[in-house]
Enzyme design. Structure first.
Site, mmCIF file in Angstrom:
data_model
loop_
_atom_site.group_PDB
_atom_site.id
_atom_site.type_symbol
_atom_site.label_atom_id
_atom_site.label_comp_id
_atom_site.label_asym_id
_atom_site.label_seq_id
_atom_site.Cartn_x
_atom_site.Cartn_y
_atom_site.Cartn_z
ATOM 1 N N LYS A 208 0.574 -1.239 0.002
ATOM 2 C CA LYS A 208 0.142 0.212 -0.414
ATOM 3 C C LYS A 208 0.709 1.256 -0.265
ATOM 4 O O LYS A 208 2.087 1.301 0.601
ATOM 5 C CB LYS A 208 -0.518 -0.398 1.516
ATOM 6 C CG LYS A 208 -2.505 0.427 0.749
ATOM 7 C CD LYS A 208 -3.423 0.300 0.196
ATOM 8 C CE LYS A 208 -4.253 1.091 -0.179
ATOM 9 N NZ LYS A 208 -5.687 -0.112 -0.422
ATOM 10 N N ASP B 248 -6.836 4.477 -4.637
ATOM 11 C CA ASP B 248 -7.616 3.974 -3.145
ATOM 12 C C ASP B 248 -8.319 5.580 -2.839
ATOM 13 O O ASP B 248 -8.864 6.077 -3.508
ATOM 14 C CB ASP B 248 -6.598 3.974 -1.955
ATOM 15 C CG ASP B 248 -6.963 3.368 -0.966
ATOM 16 O OD1 ASP B 248 -7.855 2.404 -0.786
ATOM 17 O OD2 ASP B 248 -7.568 3.685 0.272
HETATM 18 P P1 NDP Z 1 -12.615 7.447 -3.296
HETATM 19 O O1 NDP Z 1 -11.725 8.386 -2.458
HETATM 20 O O2 NDP Z 1 -13.599 7.595 -4.616
HETATM 21 O O3 NDP Z 1 -13.923 7.789 -1.634
HETATM 22 C C1 NDP Z 1 -13.946 7.857 -0.344
HETATM 23 C C2 NDP Z 1 -15.775 8.394 0.165
HETATM 24 O O4 NDP Z 1 -15.262 8.098 1.490
HETATM 25 C C3 NDP Z 1 -16.091 9.666 0.267
HETATM 26 O O5 NDP Z 1 -17.007 10.084 0.289
HETATM 27 C C4 NDP Z 1 -15.125 10.212 1.546
HETATM 28 O O6 NDP Z 1 -15.802 11.851 1.675
HETATM 29 C C5 NDP Z 1 -15.528 9.672 2.554
HETATM 30 N N1 NDP Z 1 -14.446 9.518 2.938
HETATM 31 C C6 NDP Z 1 -12.719 9.782 3.149
HETATM 32 N N2 NDP Z 1 -12.731 9.488 3.905
HETATM 33 C C7 NDP Z 1 -13.144 10.091 5.343
HETATM 34 C C8 NDP Z 1 -13.040 10.261 6.179
HETATM 35 N N3 NDP Z 1 -12.370 10.442 6.966
HETATM 36 N N4 NDP Z 1 -14.042 10.082 7.482
HETATM 37 C C9 NDP Z 1 -15.209 9.956 6.684
HETATM 38 N N5 NDP Z 1 -15.587 10.183 5.492
HETATM 39 C C10 NDP Z 1 -14.423 10.059 4.711
HETATM 40 O O7 NDP Z 1 -12.663 6.071 -2.248
HETATM 41 P P2 NDP Z 1 -12.835 4.510 -2.434
HETATM 42 O O8 NDP Z 1 -14.273 4.614 -2.529
HETATM 43 O O9 NDP Z 1 -12.109 4.313 -3.941
HETATM 44 O O10 NDP Z 1 -12.763 3.691 -1.093
HETATM 45 C C11 NDP Z 1 -13.666 3.750 -0.082
HETATM 46 C C12 NDP Z 1 -13.127 2.768 1.384
HETATM 47 O O11 NDP Z 1 -13.002 1.925 0.050
HETATM 48 C C13 NDP Z 1 -11.081 3.300 1.692
HETATM 49 O O12 NDP Z 1 -11.170 2.350 2.795
HETATM 50 C C14 NDP Z 1 -10.511 2.386 0.605
HETATM 51 O O13 NDP Z 1 -9.893 1.964 1.407
HETATM 52 C C15 NDP Z 1 -11.416 0.859 0.111
HETATM 53 N N6 NDP Z 1 -11.393 0.338 -0.769
HETATM 54 C C16 NDP Z 1 -10.707 1.013 -2.107
HETATM 55 C C17 NDP Z 1 -11.667 -0.166 -3.575
HETATM 56 C C18 NDP Z 1 -11.570 0.446 -4.099
HETATM 57 O O14 NDP Z 1 -10.956 -0.294 -5.402
HETATM 58 N N7 NDP Z 1 -10.855 1.923 -4.826
HETATM 59 C C19 NDP Z 1 -11.001 -1.541 -2.749
HETATM 60 C C20 NDP Z 1 -11.396 -2.115 -2.099
HETATM 61 C C21 NDP Z 1 -10.916 -0.749 -0.946
HETATM 62 P P3 NDP Z 1 -14.827 13.177 1.229
HETATM 63 O O15 NDP Z 1 -15.843 13.077 -0.642
HETATM 64 O O16 NDP Z 1 -15.839 13.866 1.788
HETATM 65 O O17 NDP Z 1 -13.909 12.879 1.336
HETATM 66 O O1 2IT Z 2 -7.831 -2.061 -0.491
HETATM 67 C C1 2IT Z 2 -8.254 -2.666 -2.261
HETATM 68 O O2 2IT Z 2 -7.867 -3.423 -2.146
HETATM 69 C C2 2IT Z 2 -7.595 -1.210 -3.094
HETATM 70 N N1 2IT Z 2 -7.212 -0.158 -2.961
HETATM 71 C C3 2IT Z 2 -7.599 -2.002 -4.518
HETATM 72 C C4 2IT Z 2 -6.321 -2.511 -4.567
HETATM 73 C C5 2IT Z 2 -5.464 -2.229 -6.167
HETATM 74 O O3 2IT Z 2 -4.241 -3.013 -6.127
HETATM 75 O O4 2IT Z 2 -6.416 -2.774 -7.349
#
Ligand code: NDP
Ligand code: 2IT
Length: 446
Positions: A127, A167
């Site tokens: 990461k 992420d």
């Molecule tokens: P994005 O940046 O697209 O979206 C993040 C969302 O979460 C936004 O709505 C943001 O709000 C909110 N958020 C972020 N930080 C906080 C906080 N401290 N408190 C409250 N709300 C918060 O990220 P993703 O959708 O990609 O990721 C979301 C989660 O999923 C994370 O935990 C990530 O690690 C996990 N994840 C992502 C993957 C991927 O493929 N993208 C794969 C597996 C897991 P705001 O706009 O106000 O910041």
């Molecule tokens: O937390 C996760 O699994 C991700 N943000 C996706 C990682 C990836 O390499 O696609």
């Protein structure tokens, strides 16, 4: 015996990594489920697999200096934790958020090792990210930051070495700028060095949707194991980014009513069901706040500064960030009769919240299994890049659906085999750990 060793390893990890509470939490969660495995496989203890797996293979921390639109120099801290390469090249996302620190990147990298193992594909765990806040930054500033970040990161990655992706705060736009700078620096079009690329230049159709779709495929299997389906159920979702958006889309497609979305300013409660087109307009296109959604949507209310867990629901999917669902939230969900909770975000539930949910008999889908669809589809993107092919959307999503079904059945079967039927957390940790540990044993002491 195994219990004592587990506890002493945990205490060592905490002492050796001070002031990293999220990393301690992630390690505690895994180690506290491994006792039944270690009782059967004492060689893991003899060969110090626990101690080794908790120590990253390599950590890189670097300065990222760049100029903002006013010509002022800004300084951020970038990092990449290459945690474990027993199963393949390091693989995992990059997070750009002001809260990023080494402990957070280590918790995410540690989780990623076992998540990637569960996909059945050949990927190690890593990461990275930076304490850069993209909010309010212009497109040109985002580009300059990404270029500055890659100007150091490029020497540590490669399609057989380490393959980053997105992420929080890193989506298609950022991956584009990062890839462009990598290509310029190495003077080669190495498509497989990053995943989540644009579909016209090496990206896989379906990668954008994959994490959110995957969580919903996973929760469908959790419900099916209890003789239920999503059709007609009420769901609450937190977040409004990549994972939340496509979780909402798939929930709606499968007949559930989605009552909420959120961001860091609060939650929207929409009793008529989230209007996904409006949500995407506000968050993706305008890059605005969730309160802008409420202003344009009659009947919706804004829960300022609050998370959505007080809204009665059958299924809850935390899809925003770590520790966004605590024990009090879990008790609320239970008292409102929730059937299933599946983690779209990484470590969204506190350890106490998980205990509350499991003790109440709520089906609990842990992050490293439930949200593995994103990285699994990154693995499929790497396969397509290696073969210089592009599969159809249906091919990739069909493969994703099979992988999620397989992860669910592996976790369920492992839980059963180790004496805790229905405990998907224990099943995920044991199945993921065992695959990594066996590869580490085979590779010798390192
Ligand atoms: P994005 O940046 O697209 O979206 C993040 C969302 O979460 C936004 O709505 C943001 O709000 C909110 N958020 C972020 N930080 C906080 C906080 N401290 N408190 C409250 N709300 C918060 O990220 P993703 O959708 O990609 O990721 C979301 C989660 O999923 C994370 O935990 C990530 O690690 C996990 N994840 C992502 C993957 C991927 O493929 N993208 C794969 C597996 C897991 P705001 O706009 O106000 O910041
Ligand atoms: O937390 C996760 O699994 C991700 N943000 C996706 C990682 C990836 O390499 O696609």
């Amino acid at each position: 015996m195994a219990d004592d060793r587990l506890e002493s390893v945990l205490q060592q990890v905490i002492a050796r990594n001070p002031a990293e509470p999220e990393f301690h939490q992630a390690v505690t969660e895994v180690l506290h489920t491994l006792q039944p495995l270690l009782a059967r496989r004492p060689e893991y203890l003899d060969q110090r697999i626990l101690e080794r797996v908790c120590e990253p293979e390599r950590q890189v921390i670097f300065r990222v200096a760049w100029q903002d639109d006013r010509g002022v120099t800004q300084v951020n801290r970038g990092m990449r934790v290459q945690f474990n390469s027993a199963l393949g090249p390091y693989k995992g996302g990059l997070r750009f958020h002001p809260s990023v620190n080494l402990g957070i990147i280590k918790f995410l990298g540690f989780e990623q090792i076992f998540k990637n193992a569960l996909t059945g594909l050949g990927m190690g765990g890593a990461k990275g990210g930076a304490d850069f806040d993209p909010k309010g930054r212009s497109d040109a500033e985002i580009m300059r930051f990404c270029q500055a970040f890659m100007t150091e990161l490029f020497r540590h990655i490669g399609d057989h070495t380490d393959v980053p992706a997105g992420d929080i705060g890193v989506g298609g736009r950022e991956v584009g700028y990062l890839f462009g700078q990598y290509k310029r620096l190495v003077n080669a079009f190495e498509a497989g060095v990053l995943t989540g690329k644009g579909i016209g230049w090496g990206g896989a159709l379906g990668r954008t949707e994959a994490t959110g779709y995957g969580v919903v495929f996973f929760v469908s299997h959790m419900l099916a194991a209890r003789g239920r389906s999503l059709d007609g159920l009420r769901a609450t979702v937190s977040g409004s980014g990549n994972v939340a958006t496509y979780a909402i889309a798939k929930l709606q497609e499968l007949g559930a009513t989605v009552l909420s979305a959120s961001d860091s300013s609060g939650s929207v409660h929409d009793p008529a069901g989230i209007d996904l087109a409006l949500l995407r307009q506000v968050k993706e296109v305008e890059r605005g706040r969730i309160s802008d959604y409420v202003a344009r949507r009659p009947g919706a209310t804004f829960l300022q500064g609050a998370r959505p867990w007080s809204i009665p629901c059958d299924v809850a999917l935390p899809c925003a960030t770590q520790n966004e669902l605590d024990a009090a939230d879990a008790r609320l969900l239970v008292s409102n009769g929730v059937l299933a909770v599946a983690e779209g975000a990484n470590m969204p539930s506190s350890l106490e919240a998980i205990e509350v949910l499991q003790a109440a008999g709520v089906a609990f889908g842990p992050a490293k299994a439930a949200n593995a669809g994103g990285v699994a589809t990154s693995g499929l993107e790497m396969q397509q890049n290696a073969a210089r092919q592009q599969w159809t959307f249906e091919q990739t999503v069909g493969q994703l659906a099979r992988i999620m079904e397989n992860i669910h059945s592996t976790c369920a079967a492992t839980a059963e085999q180790f004496g805790s039927p229905g405990n998907l957390l224990l099943g995920a940790n044991i199945a993921g750990f065992q695959r990594v540990a066996d590869a580490m044993l085979a590779h010798g002491v390192m």
